[in-house]
Design a protein around this motif. Structure first.
Motif, short mmCIF file in Angstrom:
data_model
loop_
_atom_site.label_atom_id
_atom_site.label_comp_id
_atom_site.label_asym_id
_atom_site.label_seq_id
_atom_site.Cartn_x
_atom_site.Cartn_y
_atom_site.Cartn_z
N CYS A 15 2.60 -1.12 4.58
CA CYS A 15 1.63 -0.08 4.28
C CYS A 15 1.44 0.84 5.49
CB CYS A 15 0.30 -0.69 3.88
SG CYS A 15 -0.97 0.57 3.59
N GLY A 17 -0.94 2.76 5.91
CA GLY A 17 -2.35 2.85 6.23
C GLY A 17 -2.85 1.68 7.05
N CYS A 18 -2.48 0.44 6.64
CA CYS A 18 -3.09 -0.74 7.27
C CYS A 18 -2.07 -1.76 7.75
CB CYS A 18 -4.05 -1.41 6.29
SG CYS A 18 -3.21 -2.18 4.90
N CYS A 26 -0.51 0.35 0.36
CA CYS A 26 -1.07 -0.74 -0.46
C CYS A 26 -2.21 -0.21 -1.33
CB CYS A 26 -1.54 -1.89 0.42
SG CYS A 26 -3.13 -1.59 1.22
N CYS A 29 -5.42 1.00 0.24
CA CYS A 29 -5.37 2.23 1.04
C CYS A 29 -5.21 3.49 0.18
CB CYS A 29 -4.26 2.15 2.08
SG CYS A 29 -4.67 1.06 3.45
ZN LIG Z 1 -2.92 -0.55 3.27
#
Ligand SMILES: [Zn+2]
Length: 206
Positions: A15, A17-18, A26, A29
């Protein structure tokens, strides 16, 4: 596809984002809801504002992350009507050389596959030759930056597809090229819109 499994083994989707493993973006996100922005003759729908994990994902796409392209396509698919024709905004040849692929087209293909739509790569950047002879003002107005192949889109309704919408000038320029080639275009799907675009257009967030 064996090569695909091998790629996933060597570079597991992660992911943007995270950093969670499993997908290029994911579920946690992905922004909730959608954003709509209206320009003259063109309605734009986006997954969300260009900020946070969505912004990180778009930057990862620009860096050439295929796992992120595929994830963004699956997420964007919810904005794509079944049976529609998606026309991606082309990446410049220079950028494509740097990244090794056209990120926006890859996202569009992933979205089309998930939504039961089709992609027609009808647009291309006009060559530098075509720009030569234009006045500075003409170039700054940025009209006529794109050429559109009528094959596959003439007399058809199409939806433009891009990663980020900022002022809308690129999308409107592309829409103009599609209309010149005989296509019908009233809407665009993008991954994200910048906050400034969203605020002066008073989006409906649902
Ligand atoms: Zn994520």
């Amino acid at each position: 596809m064996a090569w695909r499994a091998l790629l996933d083994l060597l570079f597991p989707p992660q992911c943007a984002g995270c950093n969670a493993l499993g997908a290029g973006l994911c579920d946690a996100c992905v922004p909730r809801g959608i954003v709509r922005v209206r320009f003259p003759m063109l309605a734009v729908t986006a997954i969300g504002a260009y900020e946070g994990s969505l912004r990180t994902a778009v930057l990862a796409l620009k860096d050439g992350r295929r796992d992120v392209a595929e994830a963004l396509g699956r997420v964007t698919a919810r904005l794509v009507a079944r049976g529609s024709l998606l026309v991606p905004v082309p990446t410049t040849a220079k950028r494509r050389r740097v990244r090794g692929f056209d990120g926006v087209t890859l996202v569009a293909r992933s979205a089309a596959q998930a939504a039961g739509a089709r992609v027609v790569t009808a647009l291309e950047h006009r060559s530098g030759d075509a720009q030569r002879g234009r006045s500075r003002t003409q170039r700054l107005e940025a009209h006529g930056r794109f050429a559109c192949d009528p094959a596959g889109i003439a007399a058809r309704r199409v939806t433009l597809f891009d990663d980020v919408c900022t002022t809308g000038s690129t999308l409107r320029d592309c829409a103009g090229a599609v209309r010149e080639a005989g296509g019908i275009v009233e809407d665009a799907v993008v991954v994200a819109v910048t906050k400034s675009t969203a605020s002066w257009n008073m989006p409906i967030v649902s």
